[in-house]
Scaffold this active site. Structure first.
Site, short mmCIF file in Angstrom:
data_model
loop_
_atom_site.label_atom_id
_atom_site.label_comp_id
_atom_site.label_asym_id
_atom_site.label_seq_id
_atom_site.Cartn_x
_atom_site.Cartn_y
_atom_site.Cartn_z
N GLY A 160 0.79 -1.22 0.00
CA GLY A 160 0.00 0.00 0.00
C GLY A 160 0.82 1.28 0.00
N ASP A 161 2.07 1.19 0.44
CA ASP A 161 2.99 2.33 0.41
C ASP A 161 4.39 1.75 0.24
OD1 ASP A 161 4.03 4.87 0.50
OD2 ASP A 161 4.00 5.02 2.68
N ALA A 162 4.58 1.09 -0.89
CA ALA A 162 5.80 0.30 -1.13
C ALA A 162 6.98 1.20 -1.50
CB ALA A 162 5.55 -0.73 -2.22
#
Length: 273
Positions: free
Chosen positions: A195-197
């Site tokens: 999701g927030d790689a």
């Protein structure tokens, strides 16, 4: 002393960083405490639940050590909720174990590190979808972007340089127009996404470059894998001035879908605010 720090159990909490929505992070030894006011409680609960879930998988990460809420009621933090600040404010604190290692962004570029980042992201994406209780369907993400745009909260610094001068409403309209085609492509390619790689969220042993943990999983959930993959090329270029071909080869996707990469790269910055 910070109000949040005064409500944490014990002494010796040192500030690490500030954050959005009045979030503050503190550390004491091998324990981190992420604190927020009432407006951020739901998001912090979501992160707590995802940290707990990930800890039961094969992907290394933090462990939840404690959850504290303060509200109208008692006047101290006892680990079971009911603490209240002097101003009557409400909020919560998530206490987690520190994850060993060094963030990828703080390490020098190497082919091994890029391959390790690809392996780490593929490991997250390989977690069984059926066991993940968290979903991030595209309509929900677009609704989140619609809210951010409506409030005028888009941070232009998060946008690609070539679209920073474009009104956010116009960018959102592009997203909305293209969404049906993207959703059709993604229908058979849903995975557990971080999701927030971003490079700061993947930690490695600096000597062996083995993954030691994944952090900041508040947006983890089942989604199109390109939700994560779209963030990689710009990061590799900005941090190490390298293209993403080696990453995608190591990930096992030598010819990524350019349309989906561009779509999610445009959508992501519209969801922060």
């Amino acid at each position: 002393m910070s109000l949040f720090a005064s409500l944490l159990p014990g002494d010796g909490w040192e500030p690490v960083s500030g954050g959005e929505s009045a979030t503050e992070v503190f550390r004491r030894g091998d324990v981190f405490a992420k604190c927020c006011g009432v407006a951020g409680v739901d998001e912090l609960i979501a992160e707590r639940d995802r940290v707990e879930w990930l800890a039961g998988t094969s992907v290394p990460g933090a462990r939840v050590l404690d959850w504290i809420e303060w509200s109208e009621g008692a006047g101290g933090a006892d680990g079971s909720g009911g603490a209240r600040g002097a101003d009557g404010s409400r909020g919560a604190a998530l206490l987690t174990s520190a994850v060993p290692g060094v963030a990828a962004v703080e390490l020098p570029w190497s082919e091994k590190l890029v391959a390790g980042f690809a392996d780490a992201l593929r490991a997250v994406h390989s977690l069984p979808v059926e066991s993940c209780p968290f979903l991030r369907p595209l309509p929900d993400v677009i609704a989140q972007a619609e809210d951010v745009v409506r409030r005028g909260a888009v941070n232009p610094d998060f946008l690609r340089e070539d679209v920073q001068a474009v009104p956010p409403a116009e960018l959102l309209a592009r997203i909305q127009a293209e969404a049906p085609e993207i959703a059709a492509k993604a229908a058979g390619d849903l995975v557990v996404c971080h999701g927030d790689a971003c490079l700061p969220n993947f930690l490695f042993d600096p000597s062996t470059l083995e993954l030691t943990g994944v952090i900041d999983v508040g947006r983890l959930g089942v989604a199109d894998r390109y939700t994560d993959l779209s963030l990689v090329p710009a990061q590799l270029h900005d941090e190490w001035s390298v293209d993403a071909s080696a990453f995608f080869a190591a990930y096992g996707l030598p010819e990524p879908d350019a349309q989906r990469l561009a779509f999610y790269l445009l959508l992501d910055p519209l969801t922060w605010g």
